[in-house]
Design a protein around this motif. Structure first.
Motif, PDB file in Angstrom:
ATOM      1  N   GLN A   2       0.535  -1.244  -0.054  1.00 28.34           N
ATOM      2  CA  GLN A   2      -0.147  -0.125  -0.036  1.00 28.34           C
ATOM      3  C   GLN A   2       1.007   1.153   0.125  1.00 28.34           C
ATOM      4  OE1 GLN A   2      -2.669  -0.254   3.323  1.00 28.34           O
ATOM      5  NE2 GLN A   2      -2.854  -2.340   2.955  1.00 28.34           N
ATOM      6  N   SER A   3       0.292   2.237  -0.486  1.00 26.17           N
ATOM      7  CA  SER A   3       1.046   3.396  -0.717  1.00 26.17           C
ATOM      8  C   SER A   3       0.950   4.288   0.936  1.00 26.17           C
ATOM      9  CB  SER A   3       0.653   4.469  -1.757  1.00 26.17           C
ATOM     10  OG  SER A   3       1.243   5.682  -1.780  1.00 26.17           O
ATOM     11  N   VAL A   4       2.108   4.570   1.381  1.00 26.49           N
ATOM     12  CA  VAL A   4       2.128   5.032   2.804  1.00 26.49           C
ATOM     13  C   VAL A   4       3.009   6.188   2.723  1.00 26.49           C
ATOM     14  CG1 VAL A   4       2.865   4.570   5.172  1.00 26.49           C
ATOM     15  CG2 VAL A   4       2.018   2.696   3.670  1.00 26.49           C
ATOM     16  N   THR A   5       2.478   7.412   3.363  1.00 24.98           N
ATOM     17  CA  THR A   5       3.201   8.517   3.682  1.00 24.98           C
ATOM     18  C   THR A   5       3.543   8.593   5.156  1.00 24.98           C
ATOM     19  OG1 THR A   5       2.025   9.663   1.679  1.00 24.98           O
ATOM     20  CG2 THR A   5       3.220  10.908   3.457  1.00 24.98           C
ATOM     21  N   GLN A   6       4.935   8.646   5.428  1.00 19.01           N
ATOM     22  CA  GLN A   6       5.587   8.853   7.097  1.00 19.01           C
ATOM     23  C   GLN A   6       6.481   9.737   7.037  1.00 19.01           C
ATOM     24  OE1 GLN A   6       3.999   7.142   9.368  1.00 19.01           O
ATOM     25  NE2 GLN A   6       5.409   7.952  10.792  1.00 19.01           N
ATOM     26  N   ASP A   7       6.215  10.962   7.888  1.00 22.48           N
ATOM     27  CA  ASP A   7       7.366  11.955   8.183  1.00 22.48           C
ATOM     28  C   ASP A   7       7.612  12.379   6.570  1.00 22.48           C
ATOM     29  OD1 ASP A   7       7.310  11.483  10.626  1.00 22.48           O
ATOM     30  OD2 ASP A   7       8.936   9.939  10.440  1.00 22.48           O
ATOM     31  N   GLY A   8       6.763  12.841   5.863  1.00 22.89           N
ATOM     32  CA  GLY A   8       6.824  13.522   4.650  1.00 22.89           C
ATOM     33  C   GLY A   8       7.276  12.681   3.377  1.00 22.89           C
ATOM     34  N   LYS A   9       7.452  11.192   3.698  1.00 21.82           N
ATOM     35  CA  LYS A   9       8.199  10.200   2.844  1.00 21.82           C
ATOM     36  C   LYS A   9       6.851   9.391   2.320  1.00 21.82           C
ATOM     37  CE  LYS A   9      11.448   6.819   2.075  1.00 21.82           C
ATOM     38  NZ  LYS A   9      12.720   6.008   2.877  1.00 21.82           N
ATOM     39  N   THR A  10       6.934   9.143   0.980  1.00 21.55           N
ATOM     40  CA  THR A  10       5.757   8.428   0.442  1.00 21.55           C
ATOM     41  C   THR A  10       6.543   7.153  -0.298  1.00 21.55           C
ATOM     42  OG1 THR A  10       4.326  10.007   0.000  1.00 21.55           O
ATOM     43  CG2 THR A  10       3.872   8.051  -1.268  1.00 21.55           C
TER      44      THR A  10
END
Length: 274
Positions: A126-134
């Motif tokens: 799945q596409s995840v965005t964490q701390d500004g990183k995708t």
């Protein structure tokens, strides 16, 4: 001549009687003839009537046989029609059952397909965005990270650190790595293992100096040195933070911290020497 006339006269009645008798006999004979003709006519009529009656009876018998045959045919036809109706009803019942079965099968197939799609969806990255990183992450990968973060928020620092290390071991190329290093630093800080905390934060800075958590990581390194009573190293970390990330909130916190920190040991020696 006198004698002849009287004789004739005398015989005349006899002649009349004879004539009458002859006429009567002829009439009787004629009557008998007429009776025979009538009898023959009657017999012929009776015979004709008998023949006509026999012919009519034969026709009636034939018609009766035909009617009976028609009745039997109608009975057979009714029986066949009834059997056909029964068969049609059975077929309709079978068709209704079949339609229900097909509908139920389609519903189950749809449910199974939906469940399968859901399982596949859960297993697919799945596409995840964490701390500004995708980046792409497996569902289990995301679950491990979220679970470890939940433990840290519940002040279970040991459980959180174990979960983060487990994530790195299972997914060595995970897109969460920088975030994992940041939170590992926080987990070790909560466990008062300041050296391990500094090590985790430095790995983050070396790996991704432009990471969204990099300024906070430098501020946390300064805090770890402060806990270790290494104020010079703490000051250097704060000054580096202000230099590299001057516009961040962490840099402003570093400026405020520097204002309250004692002068470096080198400055004290320099002032004492003067």
């Amino acid at each position: 001549m006198r004698f002849a006339q009287p004789l004739f006269t005398q015989l005349r009645p006899v002649a009349l009687v004879v004539a009458a008798l002859l006429g009567s006999m002829n009439a009787a004979h004629a009557g008998l003839f007429e009776d025979d003709e009538a009898r023959r006519a009657i017999l012929e009529l009776r015979t004709q009537r008998t023949q006509d009656v026999d012919a009519l009876n034969a026709k009636i018998a034939a018609l009766t046989a035909q009617v009976d045959q028609l009745k039997r045919s109608l009975l057979d036809m009714n029986a066949q029609m009834e059997q056909l109706r029964t068969e049609q009803a059975r077929q309709r019942g079978s068709e209704e059952v079949l339609v229900r079965d097909v509908t139920e099968l389609q519903r189950k197939q749809k449910d199974v397909q939906g469940a399968l799609d859901e399982r596949v969806r859960k297993l697919e990255p799945q596409s995840v965005t964490q701390d500004g990183k995708t980046f792409k992450a497996d569902p289990e990968e995301k679950r491990l990270f979220d679970d470890a973060l939940g433990r840290l928020r519940a002040a279970d620092f040991a459980g959180g650190a174990a979960g983060l290390n487990g994530l790195l071991a299972r997914y060595p190329t995970t897109g969460y790595r920088e975030s994992v290093l940041y939170w590992l630093g926080n987990a070790h800080y909560g466990l008062r293992d300041y050296k391990e905390s500094i090590n985790a934060f430095k790995q983050l800075l070396d790996r991704a100096p432009d990471h969204a958590r990099a300024p906070e990581a430098l501020l946390s390194i300064a805090n770890c040195f402060s806990e270790l009573k290494d104020m010079d190293s703490s000051r250097k970390a704060l000054e580096l933070l202000i230099k590299q990330y001057p516009q961040t909130e962490a840099a402003q916190a570093a400026r405020d911290r520097l204002l309250t920190m004692p002068a470096p040991a080198t400055d004290k020696k320099r002032k004492a020497h003067n």
